[in-house]
Design an enzyme around this catalytic site. Structure first.
Site, PDB file in Angstrom:
ATOM      1  N   ASP A   1      18.765  24.806  25.989  1.00 14.92           N
ATOM      2  CA  ASP A   1      19.588  23.603  25.873  1.00 14.92           C
ATOM      3  C   ASP A   1      18.915  22.634  24.912  1.00 14.92           C
ATOM      4  O   ASP A   1      17.758  22.249  25.121  1.00 14.92           O
ATOM      5  CB  ASP A   1      19.743  22.928  27.237  1.00 14.92           C
ATOM      6  CG  ASP A   1      20.649  23.728  28.165  1.00 14.92           C
ATOM      7  OD1 ASP A   1      21.474  24.499  27.649  1.00 14.92           O
ATOM      8  OD2 ASP A   1      20.525  23.575  29.380  1.00 14.92           O
TER       9      ASP A   1
ATOM     10  N   GLU B   1      18.315  32.030  35.159  1.00 13.53           N
ATOM     11  CA  GLU B   1      19.437  31.320  34.552  1.00 13.53           C
ATOM     12  C   GLU B   1      20.269  30.655  35.647  1.00 13.53           C
ATOM     13  O   GLU B   1      20.823  31.329  36.503  1.00 13.53           O
ATOM     14  CB  GLU B   1      20.305  32.294  33.755  1.00 13.53           C
ATOM     15  CG  GLU B   1      21.594  31.709  33.215  1.00 13.53           C
ATOM     16  CD  GLU B   1      21.349  30.563  32.250  1.00 13.53           C
ATOM     17  OE1 GLU B   1      21.707  29.417  32.606  1.00 13.53           O
ATOM     18  OE2 GLU B   1      20.792  30.801  31.161  1.00 13.53           O
TER      19      GLU B   1
ATOM     20  N   GLU C   1      12.200  35.912  31.020  1.00 16.35           N
ATOM     21  CA  GLU C   1      13.055  35.185  30.083  1.00 16.35           C
ATOM     22  C   GLU C   1      13.629  33.968  30.798  1.00 16.35           C
ATOM     23  O   GLU C   1      14.276  34.103  31.842  1.00 16.35           O
ATOM     24  CB  GLU C   1      14.172  36.053  29.521  1.00 16.35           C
ATOM     25  CG  GLU C   1      15.019  35.288  28.508  1.00 16.35           C
ATOM     26  CD  GLU C   1      15.902  36.161  27.634  1.00 16.35           C
ATOM     27  OE1 GLU C   1      16.797  35.610  26.978  1.00 16.35           O
ATOM     28  OE2 GLU C   1      15.684  37.399  27.604  1.00 16.35           O
TER      29      GLU C   1
ATOM     30  N   ASP D   1      16.905  27.757  38.833  1.00 15.53           N
ATOM     31  CA  ASP D   1      15.911  27.075  38.013  1.00 15.53           C
ATOM     32  C   ASP D   1      14.651  27.929  37.894  1.00 15.53           C
ATOM     33  O   ASP D   1      14.099  28.384  38.900  1.00 15.53           O
ATOM     34  CB  ASP D   1      15.594  25.731  38.679  1.00 15.53           C
ATOM     35  CG  ASP D   1      14.825  24.781  37.779  1.00 15.53           C
ATOM     36  OD1 ASP D   1      14.013  25.253  36.962  1.00 15.53           O
ATOM     37  OD2 ASP D   1      15.020  23.556  37.907  1.00 15.53           O
TER      38      ASP D   1
ATOM     39  N   LYS E   1      19.912  14.254  21.799  1.00 20.29           N
ATOM     40  CA  LYS E   1      19.628  12.818  21.790  1.00 20.29           C
ATOM     41  C   LYS E   1      18.163  12.571  22.140  1.00 20.29           C
ATOM     42  O   LYS E   1      17.623  13.165  23.061  1.00 20.29           O
ATOM     43  CB  LYS E   1      20.535  12.092  22.785  1.00 20.29           C
ATOM     44  CG  LYS E   1      22.012  12.144  22.410  1.00 20.29           C
ATOM     45  CD  LYS E   1      22.862  11.383  23.408  1.00 20.29           C
ATOM     46  CE  LYS E   1      24.343  11.443  23.010  1.00 20.29           C
ATOM     47  NZ  LYS E   1      25.204  10.731  23.979  1.00 20.29           N
TER      48      LYS E   1
ATOM     49  N   ASP F   1      17.482  26.677  16.930  1.00 22.66           N
ATOM     50  CA  ASP F   1      18.055  26.256  15.648  1.00 22.66           C
ATOM     51  C   ASP F   1      18.004  24.735  15.506  1.00 22.66           C
ATOM     52  O   ASP F   1      18.605  24.188  14.585  1.00 22.66           O
ATOM     53  CB  ASP F   1      19.498  26.743  15.538  1.00 22.66           C
ATOM     54  CG  ASP F   1      20.381  26.188  16.651  1.00 22.66           C
ATOM     55  OD1 ASP F   1      20.077  26.469  17.828  1.00 22.66           O
ATOM     56  OD2 ASP F   1      21.347  25.463  16.352  1.00 22.66           O
TER      57      ASP F   1
ATOM     58  N   THR G   1      21.532  36.717  19.340  1.00 24.59           N
ATOM     59  CA  THR G   1      22.381  36.376  20.477  1.00 24.59           C
ATOM     60  C   THR G   1      23.623  35.623  20.022  1.00 24.59           C
ATOM     61  O   THR G   1      23.730  35.199  18.868  1.00 24.59           O
ATOM     62  CB  THR G   1      21.615  35.507  21.478  1.00 24.59           C
ATOM     63  OG1 THR G   1      21.374  34.213  20.873  1.00 24.59           O
ATOM     64  CG2 THR G   1      20.278  36.144  21.846  1.00 24.59           C
ATOM     65  N   ARG G   2      24.544  35.436  20.929  1.00 26.63           N
ATOM     66  CA  ARG G   2      25.767  34.709  20.576  1.00 26.63           C
ATOM     67  C   ARG G   2      25.456  33.264  20.214  1.00 26.63           C
ATOM     68  O   ARG G   2      26.158  32.670  19.395  1.00 26.63           O
ATOM     69  CB  ARG G   2      26.771  34.778  21.725  1.00 26.63           C
ATOM     70  CG  ARG G   2      26.323  34.169  23.033  1.00 26.63           C
ATOM     71  CD  ARG G   2      27.409  34.285  24.083  1.00 26.63           C
ATOM     72  NE  ARG G   2      27.019  33.623  25.313  1.00 26.63           N
ATOM     73  CZ  ARG G   2      27.884  32.954  26.086  1.00 26.63           C
ATOM     74  NH1 ARG G   2      29.146  32.834  25.734  1.00 26.63           N
ATOM     75  NH2 ARG G   2      27.471  32.397  27.206  1.00 26.63           N
ATOM     76  N   TYR G   3      24.405  32.701  20.808  1.00 31.50           N
ATOM     77  CA  TYR G   3      24.032  31.330  20.464  1.00 31.50           C
ATOM     78  C   TYR G   3      23.475  31.261  19.047  1.00 31.50           C
ATOM     79  O   TYR G   3      23.726  30.297  18.315  1.00 31.50           O
ATOM     80  CB  TYR G   3      23.026  30.789  21.478  1.00 31.50           C
ATOM     81  CG  TYR G   3      23.619  30.591  22.847  1.00 31.50           C
ATOM     82  CD1 TYR G   3      24.523  29.569  23.102  1.00 31.50           C
ATOM     83  CD2 TYR G   3      23.291  31.453  23.903  1.00 31.50           C
ATOM     84  CE1 TYR G   3      25.087  29.398  24.355  1.00 31.50           C
ATOM     85  CE2 TYR G   3      23.854  31.297  25.153  1.00 31.50           C
ATOM     86  CZ  TYR G   3      24.752  30.263  25.377  1.00 31.50           C
ATOM     87  OH  TYR G   3      25.313  30.116  26.625  1.00 31.50           O
TER      88      TYR G   3
END
Length: 242
Positions: free
Chosen positions: A152, A103, A78, A130, A156, A188, A221-223
């Site tokens: 992430d 992570e 993951e 990374d 932009k 999303d 997930t919370r995101y």
């Protein structure tokens, strides 16, 4: 993520495994709770794979994944596990596999460690850095399944090159994934999914499924919950390594 750190690329022209890489994103956030600091000091060292960092493996020699877990069970990966909900859920749901989570955000790592304690799962390894450094030293074709959940967004347009779904990340991922291995992407952000649908196949994958319906073993997930509260629509895609 807002805080950015950059490192110059290697000067020897080797772009496949550069000595330094640009990294964009947060390494640390707000002050952690005392319990989270305890998790980091007491648990992380035993869960962290050896031979991943440049200090431990300056020659970037390939490591044997079996040494990470002490067995030859299939390995899943993951990338960017956030707070660790999905990672721990999958580890508990599939005890017959080993899962590595990568992570760099240390606060997220601390959150994961707390969840690991609560769930008492033993088939997890945690790389607090990374994912590219991890993929550098894993052998070709060793990953049976990979997950990229709510990465992430870098909304932009000029920052889209920082997203994971670029050749800089996808080519190393394809190298370490086994033929037929599954790569799941959840986001999303419509432009992120559009970029994934365009770029992932270029790296050696084929699209298997794409819809607004999550996988049967998915845990929100919370995101994702934040996205739903703010009116954004989750999107899911499944790719297969050719």
């Amino acid at each position: 993520m807002s805080d950015e750190s950059e490192h110059p690329e290697a000067a020897d022209g080797d772009t496949s495994r550069p000595e330094w890489r640009n990294f964009y994103g947060r390494i640390r956030g707000k002050t952690m709770r005392a319990s989270q600091k305890t998790y980091l000091s007491e648990d992380l060292d035993s869960l962290r794979p050896r031979g991943i960092t440049r200090a431990e493996n300056p020659a970037r020699e390939v490591i044997d994944p079996a040494t990470i877990f002490g067995n030859d069970a299939p390995i899943w990966l993951e990338v960017g596990f956030g707070g660790g909900e999905h990672l721990v859920h999958m580890a508990a749901s599939y005890p017959q596999v080993n899962i590595i989570g990568a992570e760099p955000f240390i606060n997220g790592v601390a959150m994961l460690l707390g969840k690991i304690r609560a769930a008492d799962v033993t088939n997890l390894a945690v790389h607090p850095g990374d994912a590219r450094d991890l993929m550098d030293v894993l052998p070709e074709g060793c990953i049976a399944k990979a997950f990229l959940n709510y990465p992430d967004p870098w909304p932009k347009r000029r920052h889209h090159r920082r997203r994971f779904v670029t050749a800089e990340h996808l080519v190393p991922l394809a190298r370490v994934m086994a033929p037929g291995a599954e790569f799941r992407v959840a986001t999303d952000i419509p432009s992120y999914m559009a970029q994934a649908l365009r770029e992932v196949p270029k790296a050696g994958f084929e699209l298997v499924a794409h819809s607004g319906t999550p996988w049967s073993d998915w845990i929100s997930t919370r995101y994702e919950q934040k996205a739903l509260r703010e009116g954004r629509t989750p999107d899911y895609a499944t790719f297969r390594r050719l």
